[in-house]
Every structure is written in C-alpha cells, then in structure tokens.
Design a protein around this motif. Structure first.
Motif, PDB file in Angstrom:
ATOM      1  N   ALA A   4     -10.819  -0.485 -14.717  1.00 55.96           N
ATOM      2  CA  ALA A   4     -10.661   0.581 -13.701  1.00 55.96           C
ATOM      3  C   ALA A   4     -11.817   1.609 -14.046  1.00 55.96           C
ATOM      4  CB  ALA A   4      -9.325   1.468 -14.117  1.00 55.96           C
ATOM      5  N   GLY A   5     -12.878   1.327 -15.019  1.00 57.87           N
ATOM      6  CA  GLY A   5     -14.133   2.089 -15.012  1.00 57.87           C
ATOM      7  C   GLY A   5     -15.193   1.341 -14.304  1.00 57.87           C
ATOM      8  N   ASP A   6     -15.200   0.109 -13.382  1.00 57.61           N
ATOM      9  CA  ASP A   6     -16.059  -0.452 -12.868  1.00 57.61           C
ATOM     10  C   ASP A   6     -16.498   0.616 -11.581  1.00 57.61           C
ATOM     11  OD1 ASP A   6     -16.021  -2.523 -14.400  1.00 57.61           O
ATOM     12  OD2 ASP A   6     -14.905  -3.821 -12.924  1.00 57.61           O
ATOM     13  N   ASP A   7     -17.727   0.561 -11.188  1.00 58.27           N
ATOM     14  CA  ASP A   7     -18.215   1.208 -10.182  1.00 58.27           C
ATOM     15  C   ASP A   7     -18.051   0.637  -8.923  1.00 58.27           C
ATOM     16  OD1 ASP A   7     -19.428   3.125  -8.303  1.00 58.27           O
ATOM     17  OD2 ASP A   7     -21.396   2.785  -9.091  1.00 58.27           O
ATOM     18  N   VAL A   8     -16.761   0.749  -8.498  1.00 57.13           N
ATOM     19  CA  VAL A   8     -16.217   0.033  -6.984  1.00 57.13           C
ATOM     20  C   VAL A   8     -16.142   0.819  -5.884  1.00 57.13           C
ATOM     21  CG1 VAL A   8     -15.435  -1.993  -8.587  1.00 57.13           C
ATOM     22  CG2 VAL A   8     -13.932   0.017  -8.332  1.00 57.13           C
ATOM     23  N   ASP A   9     -16.602   1.794  -5.672  1.00 62.59           N
ATOM     24  CA  ASP A   9     -16.166   2.817  -4.519  1.00 62.59           C
ATOM     25  C   ASP A   9     -16.130   1.836  -3.182  1.00 62.59           C
ATOM     26  OD1 ASP A   9     -16.175   4.640  -6.365  1.00 62.59           O
ATOM     27  OD2 ASP A   9     -17.951   5.637  -5.510  1.00 62.59           O
ATOM     28  N   GLY A  10     -15.258   2.036  -2.449  1.00 66.02           N
ATOM     29  CA  GLY A  10     -15.247   1.582  -1.084  1.00 66.02           C
ATOM     30  C   GLY A  10     -14.223   0.426  -0.961  1.00 66.02           C
ATOM     31  N   LEU A  11     -13.196   0.264  -1.885  1.00 64.77           N
ATOM     32  CA  LEU A  11     -12.423  -1.010  -1.623  1.00 64.77           C
ATOM     33  C   LEU A  11     -11.317  -0.702  -0.658  1.00 64.77           C
ATOM     34  CD1 LEU A  11     -11.807  -1.642  -5.349  1.00 64.77           C
ATOM     35  CD2 LEU A  11     -13.045  -2.790  -3.866  1.00 64.77           C
ATOM     36  N   THR A  12     -10.977  -1.870   0.046  1.00 63.32           N
ATOM     37  CA  THR A  12      -9.905  -1.830   1.093  1.00 63.32           C
ATOM     38  C   THR A  12      -8.809  -1.964   0.408  1.00 63.32           C
ATOM     39  OG1 THR A  12      -9.963  -4.004   1.294  1.00 63.32           O
ATOM     40  CG2 THR A  12     -11.595  -2.890   2.594  1.00 63.32           C
ATOM     41  N   VAL A  13      -7.796  -1.504   1.266  1.00 64.69           N
ATOM     42  CA  VAL A  13      -6.173  -1.559   0.728  1.00 64.69           C
ATOM     43  C   VAL A  13      -5.987  -3.060   0.560  1.00 64.69           C
ATOM     44  CG1 VAL A  13      -5.233  -1.807   3.057  1.00 64.69           C
ATOM     45  CG2 VAL A  13      -3.869  -0.844   1.029  1.00 64.69           C
ATOM     46  N   GLY A  14      -6.421  -4.070   1.185  1.00 60.12           N
ATOM     47  CA  GLY A  14      -6.433  -5.305   0.637  1.00 60.12           C
ATOM     48  C   GLY A  14      -6.905  -5.646  -0.707  1.00 60.12           C
ATOM     49  N   GLN A  15      -8.074  -5.227  -0.698  1.00 60.84           N
ATOM     50  CA  GLN A  15      -8.738  -5.788  -2.127  1.00 60.84           C
ATOM     51  C   GLN A  15      -8.226  -5.065  -3.317  1.00 60.84           C
ATOM     52  OE1 GLN A  15     -12.549  -4.049  -0.595  1.00 60.84           O
ATOM     53  NE2 GLN A  15     -13.495  -5.831  -0.737  1.00 60.84           N
ATOM     54  N   VAL A  16      -7.677  -3.697  -3.109  1.00 60.03           N
ATOM     55  CA  VAL A  16      -6.880  -3.072  -4.250  1.00 60.03           C
ATOM     56  C   VAL A  16      -5.733  -3.452  -4.513  1.00 60.03           C
ATOM     57  CG1 VAL A  16      -5.982  -0.798  -4.870  1.00 60.03           C
ATOM     58  CG2 VAL A  16      -7.984  -0.638  -3.734  1.00 60.03           C
ATOM     59  N   ALA A  17      -4.778  -3.936  -3.722  1.00 56.77           N
ATOM     60  CA  ALA A  17      -3.657  -4.731  -3.818  1.00 56.77           C
ATOM     61  C   ALA A  17      -3.938  -5.975  -4.534  1.00 56.77           C
ATOM     62  CB  ALA A  17      -2.955  -5.039  -2.379  1.00 56.77           C
ATOM     63  N   SER A  18      -5.088  -6.866  -4.289  1.00 60.39           N
ATOM     64  CA  SER A  18      -5.210  -7.981  -4.896  1.00 60.39           C
ATOM     65  C   SER A  18      -5.649  -7.821  -6.221  1.00 60.39           C
ATOM     66  CB  SER A  18      -6.297  -8.834  -4.382  1.00 60.39           C
ATOM     67  OG  SER A  18      -6.841  -9.917  -4.860  1.00 60.39           O
ATOM     68  N   ARG A  19      -6.550  -6.682  -6.542  1.00 62.12           N
ATOM     69  CA  ARG A  19      -6.856  -6.217  -7.912  1.00 62.12           C
ATOM     70  C   ARG A  19      -5.755  -5.809  -8.741  1.00 62.12           C
ATOM     71  NH1 ARG A  19     -12.673  -4.212  -9.173  1.00 62.12           N
ATOM     72  NH2 ARG A  19     -13.846  -5.269  -7.746  1.00 62.12           N
ATOM     73  N   LEU A  20      -4.684  -5.094  -8.431  1.00 62.91           N
ATOM     74  CA  LEU A  20      -3.650  -4.395  -9.113  1.00 62.91           C
ATOM     75  C   LEU A  20      -2.419  -5.377  -9.061  1.00 62.91           C
ATOM     76  CD1 LEU A  20      -3.843  -0.665  -7.969  1.00 62.91           C
ATOM     77  CD2 LEU A  20      -4.806  -1.643 -10.070  1.00 62.91           C
ATOM     78  N   GLY A  21      -2.369  -6.475  -8.151  1.00 64.62           N
ATOM     79  CA  GLY A  21      -1.269  -7.265  -8.304  1.00 64.62           C
ATOM     80  C   GLY A  21      -0.023  -6.546  -7.485  1.00 64.62           C
ATOM     81  N   VAL A  22      -0.174  -5.653  -6.668  1.00 65.30           N
ATOM     82  CA  VAL A  22       0.756  -4.836  -5.919  1.00 65.30           C
ATOM     83  C   VAL A  22       0.642  -5.283  -4.640  1.00 65.30           C
ATOM     84  CG1 VAL A  22       0.760  -3.131  -7.540  1.00 65.30           C
ATOM     85  CG2 VAL A  22      -0.690  -2.849  -5.540  1.00 65.30           C
ATOM     86  N   THR A  23       1.750  -4.861  -3.748  1.00 60.85           N
ATOM     87  CA  THR A  23       1.647  -5.237  -2.349  1.00 60.85           C
ATOM     88  C   THR A  23       0.899  -4.276  -1.565  1.00 60.85           C
ATOM     89  OG1 THR A  23       3.821  -4.066  -1.791  1.00 60.85           O
ATOM     90  CG2 THR A  23       3.819  -6.468  -2.614  1.00 60.85           C
ATOM     91  N   VAL A  24       0.408  -4.487  -0.467  1.00 61.45           N
ATOM     92  CA  VAL A  24      -0.184  -3.538   0.494  1.00 61.45           C
ATOM     93  C   VAL A  24       0.747  -2.522   1.073  1.00 61.45           C
ATOM     94  CG1 VAL A  24      -1.120  -3.306   2.925  1.00 61.45           C
ATOM     95  CG2 VAL A  24      -2.200  -5.315   1.330  1.00 61.45           C
ATOM     96  N   ARG A  25       2.029  -3.115   1.182  1.00 61.49           N
ATOM     97  CA  ARG A  25       3.147  -1.999   1.487  1.00 61.49           C
ATOM     98  C   ARG A  25       3.384  -0.725   0.393  1.00 61.49           C
ATOM     99  NH1 ARG A  25       9.308  -3.924   3.094  1.00 61.49           N
ATOM    100  NH2 ARG A  25      10.203  -1.816   3.480  1.00 61.49           N
ATOM    101  N   ALA A  26       3.394  -1.331  -0.751  1.00 62.07           N
ATOM    102  CA  ALA A  26       3.380  -0.295  -1.740  1.00 62.07           C
ATOM    103  C   ALA A  26       2.262   0.648  -1.777  1.00 62.07           C
ATOM    104  CB  ALA A  26       3.449  -1.112  -3.294  1.00 62.07           C
ATOM    105  N   LEU A  27       1.136   0.376  -1.346  1.00 57.92           N
ATOM    106  CA  LEU A  27      -0.041   0.979  -1.370  1.00 57.92           C
ATOM    107  C   LEU A  27       0.008   2.029  -0.234  1.00 57.92           C
ATOM    108  CD1 LEU A  27      -2.901  -1.181  -2.321  1.00 57.92           C
ATOM    109  CD2 LEU A  27      -1.966   0.382  -3.821  1.00 57.92           C
ATOM    110  N   HIS A  28       0.400   1.352   0.908  1.00 65.35           N
ATOM    111  CA  HIS A  28       0.781   2.331   2.182  1.00 65.35           C
ATOM    112  C   HIS A  28       1.644   3.268   1.704  1.00 65.35           C
ATOM    113  CE1 HIS A  28      -1.934   0.510   4.770  1.00 65.35           C
ATOM    114  NE2 HIS A  28      -1.418  -0.625   4.623  1.00 65.35           N
ATOM    115  N   HIS A  29       3.050   2.824   1.076  1.00 66.97           N
ATOM    116  CA  HIS A  29       4.045   3.758   0.864  1.00 66.97           C
ATOM    117  C   HIS A  29       3.272   4.982  -0.097  1.00 66.97           C
ATOM    118  CE1 HIS A  29       7.867   5.455   0.043  1.00 66.97           C
ATOM    119  NE2 HIS A  29       7.718   5.352  -1.356  1.00 66.97           N
ATOM    120  N   TRP A  30       2.640   4.681  -1.374  1.00 62.77           N
ATOM    121  CA  TRP A  30       2.113   5.816  -2.125  1.00 62.77           C
ATOM    122  C   TRP A  30       1.060   6.713  -1.379  1.00 62.77           C
ATOM    123  CZ3 TRP A  30       0.783   1.749  -6.730  1.00 62.77           C
ATOM    124  CH2 TRP A  30       1.848   1.121  -6.871  1.00 62.77           C
ATOM    125  N   ASP A  31       0.447   5.967  -0.542  1.00 60.68           N
ATOM    126  CA  ASP A  31      -0.301   7.079   0.158  1.00 60.68           C
ATOM    127  C   ASP A  31       0.604   8.030   1.206  1.00 60.68           C
ATOM    128  OD1 ASP A  31      -2.334   8.090   1.983  1.00 60.68           O
ATOM    129  OD2 ASP A  31      -2.971   6.183   3.045  1.00 60.68           O
TER     130      ASP A  31
END
Length: 268
Positions: A4-31
């Motif tokens: 989580a400490g990587d300098d990774v500003d500018g990740l899309t929802v799909g990229q974040v979902a892949s990194r965290l092992g969660v669904t895009v739907r979950a990220l949209h819901h949390w948003d």
C-alpha cells in the motif's frame, strides 16, 4: 498484492480491484456509500485512486475479512473515539459463537449420516439393555439393506438421529406396554373388529410413529408379517400363544372398518 505504500497515484477501478482481489462492484458500492472514494478525477471525468486511497482500501479489505460490517469499518477508520481493540474483541466473540454453532451443526450432520447408514445409534450393549436379550443386533443392518432406499427408512433415520439411549428406552417401554395390552385383550376374549380391538390397532399405529408414520395399508402388511415371519411370530406368541395370528386379525378388521381391503392392501 502491491504494498500500500507504493507511489501509485492514478489507478483505475479495474486496476485497484485486481490489486486488492475485490470486485469492481464492491469498489463502486464503497464509493457510493462514502466509505472509500477515489480522490482524483481526470479531465474526462474518470475517477482515479491515489496511494492514500489504496491504503484505506487495504484496511477495509482486512477488516471486512475478519467479519466487520461496513458501518463498523467506517467507525474504526474515521472515528478517533472508537476502541479498535474492543471492536475486534467483540468481533472475535461473535466469530467464536459462529464456530461453536457450526461445530454443533457438523456434529448433527455426522449423526444424521450415521443414522441413515446404521439406523440405530446405540452400542450393542445399549441395544441389549433397552430391547431385551431376544434383540438381535444384526436387525438394524438387515433393515438398512432391505429398506434403505425407502421413504420410511429416511423418516426412521431422521428420528433416530435425534435420539439417545433414554429416548429409545421410552420407545421400547411404550411398545412393551402395548404388547402387554394386546396379550391381556386376547386373554380376555376381545374379538377382532370390536371397539376395544380397534382402539388397540390404532394405538399400535400411533406407537409406530416412533419409527415412521404407518398407514393402515402398511399396518396390514406388517400384520401379515407378524404372523408369517418366524421371528416376529415367535416374539408375539411368546407374549401369549396365538397372539401373532390374533393381532393380524385385529389389524385386518380395523382396516376394513376404515375402508381398507386387507386382501389387496400394499405398502403405501
């Protein structure tokens, strides 16, 4: 998973979902519920996650995996007054309760499986003590082989799974009381087809529900076997000579009184 400490500003929802092992739907819901919103927005209007957003999401995933609800997670992350160790201890207690419940369910399933496969969940010693010295411990296995694919065996197994030695003792005592009443009635000259005899036949059907529901047609089939099968006949005639044949006539007469023809009755 990236740190989580990587300098990774500018990740899309799909990229974040892949990194965290969660669904895009979950990220949209949390948003949508304001739990974890992406901090950046492109000139085209797309939302992007920063390294700080990713750190918050990591924590959300960890807390969600240990069973905290979203409202509780929000409090842990945003409310400085929240007792985080206390919240986790409370969650641990709930998990322990669920584990205990699941262990109970597992034990119940084991008993149900055993009951379907064995029929009677008693040791040989318990069977002899409850059902008497004439009891053959091979009978449950023989019954399983003969009737294991029937509805009645499944009903019997479901009842057996919840019974211990005391429960079976009560069943055996009730059946023994009935058999003594049958012997006494025969000795007193009670005639098949009489009201008293019919009550005894119905009492037998009621007592038999300890094993499975018994229709009058099925009872007629049992009555035939009580008279024709050497082991059954020896049991009833041991109570009073001729009881097996008399009881079969009692069952037949009661069946006729309820519109069942004993001559054509089948196991149904």
């Amino acid at each position: 998973m990236s740190d989580a400490g990587d300098d990774v500003d500018g990740l899309t929802v799909g990229q974040v979902a892949s990194r965290l092992g969660v669904t895009v739907r979950a990220l949209h819901h949390w948003d949508e519920v304001g739990l974890a919103r992406p901090s950046l927005r492109t000139t085209g209007g797309y939302r992007l996650y920063t390294a700080g957003d990713l750190e918050r999401l990591h924590r959300i995933v960890v807390y969600r995996e240990v069973g905290l609800g979203l409202d509780r997670i929000r409090a842990v992350l945003d409310d400085s007054a929240t007792d985080v160790p206390g919240a986790l201890r409370a969650q641990r207690a709930q998990v322990a309760e669920r584990i205990e419940r699941l262990q109970q369910l597992s034990a119940g399933l084991d008993r149900m499986i055993d009951a379907h496969e064995r029929g009677l969940l008693l040791t040989a010693e318990q069977q002899a003590a409850i059902f008497g010295p004439q009891w053959n411990t091979d009978w449950p296995a023989e019954a399983r082989q003969r009737y294991g694919d029937t509805v009645q065996w499944r009903q019997y197994a479901e009842r057996s799974a919840s019974r211990g030695a005391q429960d079976w003792q009560a069943v055996a005592d009730a059946m023994a009381d009935l058999e003594r009443a049958l012997g006494d009635a025969m000795g007193a000259g009670v005639a098949p087809g009489s009201p008293e005899a019919n009550r005894l036949a119905e009492r037998h059907r009621e007592a038999f529900t300890s094993y499975f529901p018994l229709t009058r047609q099925m009872q007629v089939c049992l009555g035939r076997r009580f008279e024709s099968d050497p082991e059954y006949a020896a049991h009833y005639d041991g109570i009073r000579p001729g009881l097996a044949a008399w009881f079969r006539r009692v069952i037949d007469a009661n069946a006729r009184a309820h519109g069942v023809d004993p001559d054509t009755a089948t196991w149904q």
